[in-house]
Design a protein around this motif. Structure first.
Motif, PDB file in Angstrom:
ATOM      1  N   GLU A  14      34.969  50.820  36.879  1.00  0.00           N
ATOM      2  CA  GLU A  14      36.069  51.363  36.084  1.00  0.00           C
ATOM      3  C   GLU A  14      37.353  50.596  36.394  1.00  0.00           C
ATOM      4  O   GLU A  14      37.522  50.067  37.493  1.00  0.00           O
ATOM      5  CB  GLU A  14      36.256  52.839  36.403  1.00  0.00           C
ATOM      6  N   ALA A  15      38.244  50.558  35.419  1.00  0.00           N
ATOM      7  CA  ALA A  15      39.536  49.909  35.623  1.00  0.00           C
ATOM      8  C   ALA A  15      40.361  50.742  36.596  1.00  0.00           C
ATOM      9  O   ALA A  15      40.290  51.967  36.607  1.00  0.00           O
ATOM     10  CB  ALA A  15      40.270  49.774  34.291  1.00  0.00           C
ATOM     11  N   ARG A  16      41.140  50.063  37.398  1.00  0.00           N
ATOM     12  CA  ARG A  16      42.017  50.760  38.335  1.00  0.00           C
ATOM     13  C   ARG A  16      43.448  50.458  37.958  1.00  0.00           C
ATOM     14  O   ARG A  16      43.776  49.360  37.521  1.00  0.00           O
ATOM     15  CB  ARG A  16      41.742  50.292  39.751  1.00  0.00           C
ATOM     16  N   ARG A  17      44.295  51.429  38.121  1.00  0.00           N
ATOM     17  CA  ARG A  17      45.707  51.249  37.796  1.00  0.00           C
ATOM     18  C   ARG A  17      46.381  50.394  38.855  1.00  0.00           C
ATOM     19  O   ARG A  17      46.106  50.496  40.027  1.00  0.00           O
ATOM     20  CB  ARG A  17      46.412  52.590  37.701  1.00  0.00           C
ATOM     21  N   ARG A  18      47.305  49.561  38.383  1.00  0.00           N
ATOM     22  CA  ARG A  18      48.101  48.753  39.302  1.00  0.00           C
ATOM     23  C   ARG A  18      49.242  49.593  39.850  1.00  0.00           C
ATOM     24  O   ARG A  18      49.797  50.420  39.164  1.00  0.00           O
ATOM     25  CB  ARG A  18      48.717  47.560  38.595  1.00  0.00           C
ATOM     26  N   ARG A  19      49.561  49.348  41.059  1.00  0.00           N
ATOM     27  CA  ARG A  19      50.713  50.011  41.644  1.00  0.00           C
ATOM     28  C   ARG A  19      51.962  49.263  41.211  1.00  0.00           C
ATOM     29  O   ARG A  19      51.980  48.048  41.155  1.00  0.00           O
ATOM     30  CB  ARG A  19      50.644  50.018  43.166  1.00  0.00           C
ATOM     31  N   THR A  20      52.998  49.995  40.890  1.00  0.00           N
ATOM     32  CA  THR A  20      54.231  49.339  40.444  1.00  0.00           C
ATOM     33  C   THR A  20      55.286  49.363  41.530  1.00  0.00           C
ATOM     34  O   THR A  20      55.209  50.065  42.489  1.00  0.00           O
ATOM     35  CB  THR A  20      54.817  50.015  39.202  1.00  0.00           C
TER      36      THR A  20
END
Length: 60
Positions: free
Chosen positions: A54-60
């Motif tokens: 699954e795609a993982r969100r990038r930390r901003t």
């Protein structure tokens, strides 16, 4: 066999081989997902040996 989807996503992909169902060329793929460079045949992504990560969100 991985016990969770997170475990499956962290394992290394397996290189697998098959004869193209259209032209018979021996082709390699990752985890049962193939694309033939000889004739352009591609198998359905759901036919793979395990779920795609699954795609993982990038930390901003």
């Amino acid at each position: 066999m991985p016990s969770s989807p997170d475990e499956a996503a962290t394992e290394h992909p397996e290189i697998t081989f098959i004869g193209c169902s259209r032209c018979g060329t021996l082709i390699a793929g990752l985890d049962g997902r193939y694309a033939c460079s000889g004739c352009g045949w591609v198998n359905e992504w759901t036919e793979g040996h395990r779920p795609l990560p699954e795609a993982r969100r990038r930390r901003t």
